[in-house]
Design a protein around this motif. Structure first.
Motif, PDB file in Angstrom:
ATOM      1  N   THR A   8      11.973 -10.096 -23.522  1.00 25.35           N
ATOM      2  CA  THR A   8      10.912  -9.494 -24.211  1.00 25.35           C
ATOM      3  C   THR A   8      11.078  -8.910 -25.363  1.00 25.35           C
ATOM      4  O   THR A   8      10.236  -9.101 -26.517  1.00 25.35           O
ATOM      5  N   ALA A   9      11.937  -8.093 -25.478  1.00 24.51           N
ATOM      6  CA  ALA A   9      12.448  -7.282 -26.926  1.00 24.51           C
ATOM      7  C   ALA A   9      12.742  -8.376 -27.877  1.00 24.51           C
ATOM      8  O   ALA A   9      12.187  -8.216 -29.003  1.00 24.51           O
ATOM      9  N   GLU A  10      13.336  -9.380 -27.371  1.00 26.57           N
ATOM     10  CA  GLU A  10      13.771 -10.546 -28.541  1.00 26.57           C
ATOM     11  C   GLU A  10      12.446 -11.301 -29.057  1.00 26.57           C
ATOM     12  O   GLU A  10      12.242 -11.482 -29.994  1.00 26.57           O
ATOM     13  N   ARG A  11      11.734 -11.585 -27.939  1.00 24.12           N
ATOM     14  CA  ARG A  11      10.463 -12.355 -28.178  1.00 24.12           C
ATOM     15  C   ARG A  11       9.424 -11.390 -28.939  1.00 24.12           C
ATOM     16  O   ARG A  11       8.670 -11.934 -29.853  1.00 24.12           O
ATOM     17  N   LEU A  12       9.459 -10.052 -29.061  1.00 22.43           N
ATOM     18  CA  LEU A  12       8.507  -9.162 -29.756  1.00 22.43           C
ATOM     19  C   LEU A  12       9.119  -8.900 -31.088  1.00 22.43           C
ATOM     20  O   LEU A  12       8.302  -8.167 -31.694  1.00 22.43           O
ATOM     21  N   THR A  13      10.194  -9.360 -31.324  1.00 22.70           N
ATOM     22  CA  THR A  13      10.668  -9.057 -32.845  1.00 22.70           C
ATOM     23  C   THR A  13      11.034 -10.488 -33.343  1.00 22.70           C
ATOM     24  O   THR A  13      12.287 -10.760 -33.400  1.00 22.70           O
ATOM     25  N   PRO A  14      10.031 -11.508 -34.029  1.00 23.89           N
ATOM     26  CA  PRO A  14      10.371 -12.547 -34.265  1.00 23.89           C
ATOM     27  C   PRO A  14      11.056 -12.715 -35.645  1.00 23.89           C
ATOM     28  O   PRO A  14      11.670 -13.587 -35.966  1.00 23.89           O
ATOM     29  N   GLU A  15      10.954 -11.496 -36.357  1.00 21.43           N
ATOM     30  CA  GLU A  15      11.461 -11.607 -37.624  1.00 21.43           C
ATOM     31  C   GLU A  15      12.786 -10.681 -37.588  1.00 21.43           C
ATOM     32  O   GLU A  15      12.547  -9.632 -37.202  1.00 21.43           O
ATOM     33  N   ALA A  73     -13.926  -6.117 -13.023  1.00 21.06           N
ATOM     34  CA  ALA A  73     -13.427  -7.353 -13.224  1.00 21.06           C
ATOM     35  C   ALA A  73     -12.250  -7.218 -14.304  1.00 21.06           C
ATOM     36  O   ALA A  73     -12.171  -6.313 -15.063  1.00 21.06           O
ATOM     37  N   PHE A  74     -11.482  -8.206 -14.451  1.00 18.65           N
ATOM     38  CA  PHE A  74     -10.231  -8.357 -15.216  1.00 18.65           C
ATOM     39  C   PHE A  74     -10.133  -9.926 -15.864  1.00 18.65           C
ATOM     40  O   PHE A  74      -9.735 -10.631 -15.038  1.00 18.65           O
ATOM     41  N   SER A  75     -10.333  -9.784 -17.282  1.00 14.21           N
ATOM     42  CA  SER A  75      -9.886 -11.121 -17.753  1.00 14.21           C
ATOM     43  C   SER A  75      -8.976 -11.119 -18.924  1.00 14.21           C
ATOM     44  O   SER A  75      -8.952 -10.368 -19.800  1.00 14.21           O
ATOM     45  N   VAL A  76      -7.980 -11.803 -18.447  1.00 14.44           N
ATOM     46  CA  VAL A  76      -6.778 -11.877 -19.546  1.00 14.44           C
ATOM     47  C   VAL A  76      -7.223 -12.253 -21.014  1.00 14.44           C
ATOM     48  O   VAL A  76      -6.966 -11.873 -22.064  1.00 14.44           O
ATOM     49  N   ALA A  77      -8.024 -13.382 -20.772  1.00 12.47           N
ATOM     50  CA  ALA A  77      -8.638 -13.850 -22.279  1.00 12.47           C
ATOM     51  C   ALA A  77      -9.502 -12.928 -23.056  1.00 12.47           C
ATOM     52  O   ALA A  77      -9.412 -12.983 -24.357  1.00 12.47           O
ATOM     53  N   SER A  78     -10.075 -11.974 -22.441  1.00 13.76           N
ATOM     54  CA  SER A  78     -11.081 -11.119 -22.879  1.00 13.76           C
ATOM     55  C   SER A  78     -10.382  -9.913 -23.256  1.00 13.76           C
ATOM     56  O   SER A  78     -10.830  -9.018 -24.211  1.00 13.76           O
ATOM     57  N   GLY A  79      -9.153  -9.800 -22.776  1.00 12.20           N
ATOM     58  CA  GLY A  79      -8.265  -8.225 -23.320  1.00 12.20           C
ATOM     59  C   GLY A  79      -8.232  -7.478 -22.230  1.00 12.20           C
ATOM     60  O   GLY A  79      -7.908  -6.178 -22.571  1.00 12.20           O
ATOM     61  N   GLY A  80      -8.568  -7.657 -20.879  1.00  9.58           N
ATOM     62  CA  GLY A  80      -8.448  -6.561 -20.012  1.00  9.58           C
ATOM     63  C   GLY A  80      -9.607  -6.417 -19.221  1.00  9.58           C
ATOM     64  O   GLY A  80     -10.317  -7.427 -18.863  1.00  9.58           O
ATOM     65  N   ALA A 108       0.520 -11.915 -16.930  1.00  8.51           N
ATOM     66  CA  ALA A 108      -0.310 -12.823 -17.221  1.00  8.51           C
ATOM     67  C   ALA A 108      -0.743 -12.479 -18.712  1.00  8.51           C
ATOM     68  O   ALA A 108      -0.927 -13.419 -19.707  1.00  8.51           O
ATOM     69  N   HIS A 109      -1.053 -11.161 -18.755  1.00  8.84           N
ATOM     70  CA  HIS A 109      -1.660 -10.649 -20.052  1.00  8.84           C
ATOM     71  C   HIS A 109      -0.647 -10.826 -21.130  1.00  8.84           C
ATOM     72  O   HIS A 109      -1.007 -11.291 -22.278  1.00  8.84           O
ATOM     73  N   LEU A 110       0.663 -10.455 -20.763  1.00  9.71           N
ATOM     74  CA  LEU A 110       1.753 -10.668 -21.800  1.00  9.71           C
ATOM     75  C   LEU A 110       2.118 -12.022 -22.292  1.00  9.71           C
ATOM     76  O   LEU A 110       2.165 -12.309 -23.424  1.00  9.71           O
ATOM     77  N   GLN A 111       2.058 -12.908 -21.337  1.00 10.03           N
ATOM     78  CA  GLN A 111       2.435 -14.346 -21.630  1.00 10.03           C
ATOM     79  C   GLN A 111       1.272 -15.043 -22.447  1.00 10.03           C
ATOM     80  O   GLN A 111       1.526 -16.025 -22.957  1.00 10.03           O
ATOM     81  N   TRP A 112       0.081 -14.614 -21.991  1.00 10.01           N
ATOM     82  CA  TRP A 112      -1.025 -15.013 -22.843  1.00 10.01           C
ATOM     83  C   TRP A 112      -0.879 -15.082 -24.199  1.00 10.01           C
ATOM     84  O   TRP A 112      -0.926 -15.638 -25.189  1.00 10.01           O
ATOM     85  N   HIS A 113      -0.329 -13.564 -24.649  1.00  9.17           N
ATOM     86  CA  HIS A 113      -0.257 -13.190 -26.332  1.00  9.17           C
ATOM     87  C   HIS A 113       0.857 -13.878 -26.610  1.00  9.17           C
ATOM     88  O   HIS A 113       1.035 -14.128 -27.995  1.00  9.17           O
ATOM     89  N   GLU A 146       2.079 -16.559 -25.978  1.00  7.44           N
ATOM     90  CA  GLU A 146       1.693 -17.940 -25.823  1.00  7.44           C
ATOM     91  C   GLU A 146       2.901 -18.971 -25.465  1.00  7.44           C
ATOM     92  O   GLU A 146       3.006 -20.154 -25.610  1.00  7.44           O
ATOM     93  N   ARG A 147       3.757 -18.355 -24.505  1.00 11.59           N
ATOM     94  CA  ARG A 147       4.741 -19.070 -23.929  1.00 11.59           C
ATOM     95  C   ARG A 147       5.548 -18.289 -22.759  1.00 11.59           C
ATOM     96  O   ARG A 147       5.434 -16.971 -22.820  1.00 11.59           O
ATOM     97  N   ALA A 148       5.556 -19.010 -21.646  1.00  7.38           N
ATOM     98  CA  ALA A 148       6.241 -18.290 -20.486  1.00  7.38           C
ATOM     99  C   ALA A 148       7.471 -17.702 -20.869  1.00  7.38           C
ATOM    100  O   ALA A 148       8.176 -18.138 -21.578  1.00  7.38           O
ATOM    101  N   LEU A 149       7.953 -16.468 -20.263  1.00  4.39           N
ATOM    102  CA  LEU A 149       9.190 -15.909 -20.234  1.00  4.39           C
ATOM    103  C   LEU A 149      10.060 -16.637 -19.255  1.00  4.39           C
ATOM    104  O   LEU A 149       9.704 -16.728 -17.938  1.00  4.39           O
ATOM    105  N   ARG A 150      11.406 -16.976 -19.532  1.00  4.64           N
ATOM    106  CA  ARG A 150      11.952 -17.903 -18.722  1.00  4.64           C
ATOM    107  C   ARG A 150      12.562 -16.905 -17.591  1.00  4.64           C
ATOM    108  O   ARG A 150      12.977 -17.487 -16.465  1.00  4.64           O
ATOM    109  N   SER A 151      12.832 -15.682 -18.081  1.00  3.42           N
ATOM    110  CA  SER A 151      13.488 -14.873 -16.835  1.00  3.42           C
ATOM    111  C   SER A 151      12.663 -14.431 -15.938  1.00  3.42           C
ATOM    112  O   SER A 151      12.962 -13.933 -14.742  1.00  3.42           O
ATOM    113  N   LEU A 152      11.197 -14.343 -15.992  1.00  2.00           N
ATOM    114  CA  LEU A 152      10.225 -13.858 -15.053  1.00  2.00           C
ATOM    115  C   LEU A 152      10.289 -14.453 -13.857  1.00  2.00           C
ATOM    116  O   LEU A 152      10.013 -13.578 -12.861  1.00  2.00           O
ATOM    117  N   PRO A 153      10.393 -15.728 -13.368  1.00  2.00           N
ATOM    118  CA  PRO A 153      10.316 -16.274 -12.450  1.00  2.00           C
ATOM    119  C   PRO A 153      11.562 -15.731 -11.477  1.00  2.00           C
ATOM    120  O   PRO A 153      11.476 -15.982 -10.195  1.00  2.00           O
TER     121      PRO A 153
END
Length: 282
Positions: free
Chosen positions: A106-113, A174-181, A231-236, A238-245
């Motif tokens: 996650t730390a690597e994915r959150l630092t794209p630059e 109610a909680f909606s990932v697409a709506s933001g929480g 679900a909220h993290l991976q929505w933002h 835009e790709r699944a974390l390989r280590s999460l499963p």
């Protein structure tokens, strides 16, 4: 006579996120540093048995580095001194190991630059690895707390108290990932989940550091919260974390740690490393 290129040297402390083999004896090390952000560097000869600092460059370790700046953006590790090496302690516990792997990915994915300073994320990552190594709280709780706080630094924090759409004060059911929480009944979209109030309370506790409430939470609420956070993290992302499963969510210390200290038998994880790896490859 043409003067040769002379590399600029710079020092920084950082957390090793990932290592990759390079040739027969080298590695490429991905490090999240305090002052320089995420960088990649070649560590030459560290896979040889005679290497003086190979063990200091294992994932999850905190070290002080000296880098030689590279012309193509790929630096070279010229010196490394250990500050705190967490790999051995984390590797002894499978839930902690899988959680630490997800933290680093996650730390690597959150630092794209590369080279972009991310001090808050560095502090969160270092704190999460320290907590996992010390068995301070159940590994899944540490991971979910890290996810929530890391999303806050990225500007993706889920709304947990007010409505994510209209900001009406809650709590809301109610909680909606697409709506933001969390969303109120007026803003609730089709398909929104309806988590238990205690689940949203646990997520708020993890986000604010209320470990007394988090440690006392029920397993059902922990699992529900983990699903929403992931679900909220991976929505933002835009790709699944390989280590999460592979994350093992059976850890329940400090209760487990107390059992071990008094001679009890710890509960075996539901998924062993070998079966988890088999599922991932499948």
């Amino acid at each position: 006579m043409t003067q040769g290129y002379r590399s600029r040297l710079f020092r920084d402390d950082g957390v090793v996120l990932r290592v990759q083999k390079l040739g027969e004896s080298d590695r490429i090390v991905t490090v999240l540093t305090r002052r320089t952000g995420r960088i990649r560097a070649v560590a030459r000869g560290v896979r040889r048995t005679s290497s003086k600092f190979g063990a200091r460059l294992e994932p999850f370790g905190h070290a002080e580095f000296q880098f030689a700046e590279g012309r193509n953006g790929l630096h070279t590790v010229s010196q490394v001194e250990a500050v705190e090496l967490y790999a051995a302690r984390i590797a002894q516990d499978y839930p902690a190991y899988t959680a630490a792997s997800a933290v680093c990915e996650t730390a690597e994915r959150l630092t794209p630059e590369e080279g972009e300073v991310a001090l808050r994320l560095f502090q969160l990552t270092l704190g999460a690895l320290r907590a996992l190594a010390g068995r301070e709280h159940a590994a899944p709780l540490v991971l979910d707390a890290y996810f929530l706080r890391a999303m806050t630094t990225a500007g993706w924090a889920p709304a947990l108290v007010e409505c994510a759409v209209c900001a009406t004060p809650g709590p809301h059911r109610a909680f909606s990932v697409a709506s933001g929480g969390s969303v109120c009944s007026s803003c609730q979209p089709p398909g929104a989940s309806r988590p238990a109030p205690a689940t949203l309370g646990l997520m708020s506790a993890l986000n604010t550091g209320d470990w007394k409430l988090a440690d006392a939470s029920d397993v059902a609420n922990r699992r529900e919260a983990s699903g929403l956070v992931a679900a909220h993290l991976q929505w933002h992302l835009e790709r699944a974390l390989r280590s999460l499963p592979l994350v093992d969510r059976t850890a329940n210390y400090p209760a487990d740690r107390t059992s071990n200290a008094t001679g009890g038998t710890p509960t075996a994880p539901a998924t062993t490393p070998s079966t988890a790896m088999t599922k991932e490859r499948a």
